[in-house]
Scaffold this motif. Structure first.
Motif, short mmCIF file in Angstrom:
data_model
loop_
_atom_site.label_atom_id
_atom_site.label_comp_id
_atom_site.label_asym_id
_atom_site.label_seq_id
_atom_site.Cartn_x
_atom_site.Cartn_y
_atom_site.Cartn_z
N LYS A 49 -15.64 -1.91 -2.91
CA LYS A 49 -14.79 -1.95 -1.70
C LYS A 49 -14.03 -0.64 -1.59
N SER A 50 -13.41 -0.42 -0.43
CA SER A 50 -12.62 0.80 -0.18
C SER A 50 -11.40 0.86 -1.09
N SER A 51 -10.85 2.06 -1.23
CA SER A 51 -9.60 2.23 -1.99
C SER A 51 -9.04 3.62 -1.73
N THR A 52 -7.73 3.71 -1.61
CA THR A 52 -7.04 5.01 -1.60
C THR A 52 -6.27 5.16 -2.91
N ARG A 53 -5.28 4.28 -3.11
CA ARG A 53 -4.40 4.38 -4.27
C ARG A 53 -5.12 4.22 -5.61
N THR A 54 -5.91 3.17 -5.73
CA THR A 54 -6.51 2.85 -7.03
C THR A 54 -7.46 3.95 -7.46
N ARG A 55 -8.31 4.35 -6.52
CA ARG A 55 -9.30 5.37 -6.86
C ARG A 55 -8.63 6.69 -7.24
N ALA A 101 -13.44 -1.46 -12.40
CA ALA A 101 -14.31 -1.98 -11.34
C ALA A 101 -13.49 -2.72 -10.30
N ARG A 102 -13.78 -2.41 -9.03
CA ARG A 102 -13.21 -3.12 -7.88
C ARG A 102 -14.35 -3.91 -7.27
N VAL A 103 -14.25 -5.23 -7.31
CA VAL A 103 -15.41 -6.06 -6.98
C VAL A 103 -15.04 -7.18 -6.02
N GLU A 128 -7.66 -11.29 -8.53
CA GLU A 128 -6.51 -10.64 -9.18
C GLU A 128 -6.43 -9.13 -8.93
N HIS A 129 -5.24 -8.58 -9.19
CA HIS A 129 -5.02 -7.13 -9.10
C HIS A 129 -3.98 -6.73 -10.15
N PRO A 130 -4.33 -6.84 -11.44
CA PRO A 130 -3.32 -6.61 -12.49
C PRO A 130 -2.76 -5.19 -12.55
N CYS A 131 -3.56 -4.18 -12.22
CA CYS A 131 -3.04 -2.80 -12.27
C CYS A 131 -1.92 -2.60 -11.25
N GLN A 132 -2.10 -3.20 -10.08
CA GLN A 132 -1.05 -3.15 -9.07
C GLN A 132 0.23 -3.77 -9.61
N VAL A 133 0.08 -4.90 -10.26
CA VAL A 133 1.25 -5.65 -10.69
C VAL A 133 1.99 -4.95 -11.83
N SER A 224 -7.32 -9.62 3.84
CA SER A 224 -7.77 -8.84 2.69
C SER A 224 -9.22 -8.39 2.90
N MET A 225 -9.62 -7.41 2.07
CA MET A 225 -11.01 -6.96 2.11
C MET A 225 -11.92 -8.14 1.75
N GLY A 226 -12.88 -8.40 2.62
CA GLY A 226 -13.75 -9.57 2.42
C GLY A 226 -13.39 -10.71 3.37
N HIS A 259 5.57 -3.79 -1.16
CA HIS A 259 4.27 -4.01 -0.50
C HIS A 259 3.27 -3.18 -1.28
N CYS A 260 2.14 -3.77 -1.64
CA CYS A 260 1.17 -3.01 -2.44
C CYS A 260 0.47 -1.93 -1.63
N LEU A 261 0.53 -2.04 -0.28
CA LEU A 261 -0.12 -1.11 0.64
C LEU A 261 -1.66 -1.23 0.54
N PRO A 262 -2.42 -1.01 1.59
CA PRO A 262 -2.00 -0.47 2.88
C PRO A 262 -1.20 -1.49 3.71
N ASN A 287 3.89 4.72 -8.78
CA ASN A 287 3.85 4.13 -10.13
C ASN A 287 2.49 3.60 -10.53
N ARG A 288 1.57 3.46 -9.57
CA ARG A 288 0.19 3.11 -9.94
C ARG A 288 -0.32 4.13 -10.95
N LEU A 289 -0.05 5.40 -10.67
CA LEU A 289 -0.53 6.49 -11.55
C LEU A 289 0.04 6.34 -12.97
N1 CP Z 1 -2.77 -1.19 -3.41
C1 CP Z 1 -4.03 -0.77 -3.60
O1 CP Z 1 -4.75 -1.23 -4.51
O2 CP Z 1 -4.45 0.18 -2.74
P1 CP Z 1 -5.93 0.75 -2.54
O3 CP Z 1 -6.73 -0.37 -1.91
O4 CP Z 1 -5.76 1.91 -1.63
O5 CP Z 1 -6.50 1.12 -3.88
#
Ligand code: CP
Ligand code: NVA
Length: 303
Positions: A49-55, A101-103, A128-133, A224-226, A259-262, A287-289
């Motif tokens: 799936k798409s990603s800005t922050r995570t990738r 992996a983003r699945v 789930e999205h543990p890295c975000q949390v 959400s995506m999906g 907000h986790c964004l986007p 803080n994701r980084l």
């Molecule tokens: N919050 C978050 O995971 O953003 P991305 O979808 O841009 O990775």
């Protein structure tokens, strides 16, 4: 601990360790100090799936730590043409030192974890999205100087981010109230798991009532995506489940808005709430980084 697939893979002690390390790494980065404990290590980053922050945060994080990240769009690798997840995990384990992996299906991550001999990290699944949390907890700690004994209020869809937050609140000792429209409550399995972990959880369909005395107000997208095929119905069903000035007014005076964004201004969050003095959303994104670098070090430094 080999993998980070569910928030429930982490104990309170693991969370504390990751947050302390993340804070240290953040401080050092601001001083231009280098921690390159992942020199000569490679991370594979599978994205369905798409990603800005995570990738970007994982790729920059690996670079900061002296390692290398390889972006693997699932359509460009053989998994997209039917190679099994199991075989992919076994092959990638021969080259890499870690996989994120983003699945779509959480089960894909479970299979990756079971068949890879290297750490597998959940970069978002349908559950789930543990890295975000972890980044969220780091942000809460920065603003509140603690991560327990507060009222955390989720407004919106009982989705993947909500599931990981419920588990996290249970582990760290924060009360959580989930305000969502009927039919969009979090998955019963996550409600049960949260309670098993000692969580204090309330589910309601009244956001204004939920927001009373909140220390943290948190929301995420309505679609959400999906879930794109349900967009029209969701936009109708979620009307009123918005973090805005009215909700902030009944929260604690020092409430933080997350907000986790986007984000979609005017839908799940008002522009005023997102841009106003209570908002910490861009610190969360930063803080994701730092949080993920701590996770990479914890899981991969010994690989
Ligand atoms: N919050 C978050 O995971 O953003 P991305 O979808 O841009 O990775
Ligand atoms: N719940 C959202 C989170 C995006 C970071 C989604 O799954 O699309």
């Amino acid at each position: 601990m080999k993998d980070l697939i569910s928030m429930a893979d982490l104990s309170l002690e693991d969370i504390r360790e990751i947050l302390d390390l993340a804070a240290e790494i953040k401080e050092k980065r601001s001083q231009g100090k280098i921690i390159d404990h992942l020199r000569n290590k490679s991370l594979g980053m599978i994205f369905e799936k798409s990603s800005t922050r995570t990738r970007v945060s994982f790729e920059v994080g690996m670079n900061d730590l002296g390692g290398h990240a390889i972006y693997l769009n699932s359509n460009d690798i053989q998994i997209g043409r039917g190679e099994s997840v199991e075989d992919t995990a076994r092959v990638l384990s021969r080259y890499l030192h870690g996989i994120i992996a983003r699945v779509y299906s959480h089960d894909t991550l479970v299979k990756l974890g079971a068949n890879a001999s290297i750490p597998v990290i959940n970069a978002l699944s349908d559950e789930e999205h543990p890295c975000q949390v972890l980044a969220d907890l780091l942000t809460i700690k920065e603003y509140k100087n603690k991560i327990s004994d507060m009222k955390f209020v989720w407004v919106g869809d009982g989705n993947n981010v909500c599931n990981s937050l419920m588990l996290a609140c249970a582990i760290v000792g924060m009360e959580i109230v989930v305000a969502c429209p009927k039919g969009y409550e979090p998955d019963e399995r996550y409600v049960i798991k949260t309670k098993e972990l000692g969580g204090v959880l309330t589910i309601t369909d009244n956001p204004l009532e939920a927001a009373k005395n909140a220390d943290v107000l948190y929301t995420d997208v309505w679609v959400s995506m999906g879930d794109e095929a349900e967009e029209e119905k969701r936009l109708r069903d979620f009307a009123g489940f918005q973090i805005n000035e009215e909700l902030i007014a009944v929260s604690k005076p020092d409430v933080i808005v997350m907000h986790c964004l986007p984000a979609h201004r005017g839908l799940e969050i008002s522009a005023g709430a997102l841009e106003g003095p209570h908002s910490v959303v861009f610190d969360q994104a930063e803080n994701r980084l730092h949080a993920q670098k701590a996770v990479l070090l914890k899981l991969m430094a010994g690989e």
